[in-house]
Design an enzyme around this catalytic site. Structure first.
Site, PDB file in Angstrom:
ATOM      1  N   LYS A 191      -9.944   1.623  -2.788  1.00  0.00           N
ATOM      2  CA  LYS A 191     -10.441   1.307  -1.585  1.00  0.00           C
ATOM      3  C   LYS A 191     -11.179   1.254  -0.726  1.00  0.00           C
ATOM      4  O   LYS A 191     -12.304   2.755  -0.910  1.00  0.00           O
ATOM      5  CB  LYS A 191      -8.797   2.296  -0.208  1.00  0.00           C
ATOM      6  N   GLU A 208       0.647  -0.746  -0.420  1.00  0.00           N
ATOM      7  CA  GLU A 208       0.760   0.042   0.337  1.00  0.00           C
ATOM      8  C   GLU A 208       0.672   1.137  -0.184  1.00  0.00           C
ATOM      9  O   GLU A 208       1.531   1.546   0.718  1.00  0.00           O
ATOM     10  CB  GLU A 208      -1.128  -0.217   1.470  1.00  0.00           C
ATOM     11  N   CYS A 219      -6.220  -2.785   2.563  1.00  0.00           N
ATOM     12  CA  CYS A 219      -5.306  -2.151   3.937  1.00  0.00           C
ATOM     13  C   CYS A 219      -6.773  -2.946   5.015  1.00  0.00           C
ATOM     14  O   CYS A 219      -7.491  -4.045   5.325  1.00  0.00           O
ATOM     15  CB  CYS A 219      -5.042  -1.210   4.206  1.00  0.00           C
TER      16      CYS A 219
END
Length: 284
Positions: free
Chosen positions: A119, A50, A160
């Site tokens: 995301k 990331e 994440c």
């Protein structure tokens, strides 16, 4: 099973735990070098962490943001093509229409951009006395599922904080994924507590492989990543990992083994669809 099918059921995965600096050009150069190194070890699918091209933090996203295509995705496309690998480009701060996203670009082995994953779940947490972080101060959330095909298996992508949401992994499993990949930068509070636990849970619940790619730890950074990039198998076992330093983590993915696990404990076909279900609100 034919010889070809048997050969295609196994492939090498490489997870690059990159030391990220505040110099974008250096980050891109080092990433490209490590992608080549990973391909030289027989890897067919390579994963970056990331925010691999920039420091992670709300104060950095706008400064380092790019449109897609842009400088970072140009390098990723070239690296995928030159090394003939599928490349999951960690994530980069993306600017589009005045909004910022935490975006993972994915490239085929011919350098073609296959998809981007923005995301979905923004990292907004507040653990008193330890860490407060609010991605939503600068970023906008994505709103699409992200699955792509390889000659080996379907791969689902999250970033994440997305790993904390079991429903997303369940949907990717229902879509036929054999591998879930999460570029992520857990910190020194959530990392030791939850990083491995969440990976093993997602792998075990869905009887598939899970891989995570973290930046290497930099104690001088304003946000200190936990590191420990990891690959977990469908039995919930860690099969490859590393510590906090820059490294390349290799794992041999065996889809026949995944099928064996699913035959031995057939929870997929034992689900009570008459009582419960996890389904997408809209088809993406």
């Amino acid at each position: 099973m034919s010889t070809l099918a048997r050969a295609m059921s196994k492939f090498r995965l490489a997870v690059i735990q990159l030391h990220v600096t505040n110099v974008k050009r250096d980050n891109l150069s080092k990433a490209k070098s490590l992608i080549k190194e990973a391909a030289g070890q027989g890897s067919k699918l390579v994963v970056l962490p990331e925010c691999f091209n920039s420091p992670y933090g709300t104060g950095f996203f706008r400064e380092y943001a790019e449109k897609i295509p842009g400088e970072s995705t140009k390098m990723l496309s070239e690296a995928a093509k030159e090394n003939e690998v599928y490349l999951i480009g960690g994530s980069i701060p993306e600017e589009d229409g005045g909004k910022l996203y935490n975006t993972c670009p994915v490239f085929g082995s011919d350098g073609t951009l296959l998809m981007t994953h923005r995301k979905i779940h923004l990292f907004d947490i507040d653990v008193p006395g330890k860490i407060r972080f609010q991605e939503s101060e600068t970023l906008s959330p994505g709103s699409a599922f992200s699955v792509f095909e390889t000659p080996f298996c379907k791969v689902g992508v999250g970033i994440c904080y997305d790993i904390r949401f079991a429903e997303l992994a369940q949907l990717y499993s229902k879509m036929g994924c054999g591998l879930l990949v999460y570029p992520g930068a857990f910190n020194m509070t959530t990392g030791p507590a939850h990083w491995e636990l969440l990976q093993r849970a997602r792998a075990l619940d869905n009887q598939l492989y899970v891989a995570t790619a973290s930046p290497a730890r930099d104690e001088t950074s304003s946000y200190v990543a936990w590191g420990h990039s990891t690959v977990v198998n469908p039995w919930g076992e860690v099969i490859s990992t590393t510590g906090s330093e820059e490294a390349v983590v290799y794992a041999d993915i065996d889809l026949q083994y995944m099928a064996e696990v699913r035959r031995q404990i057939p929870v997929t076909v034992q689900k009570r669809d008459d009582l419960y279900a996890v389904n997408p609100v809209t088809e993406r």
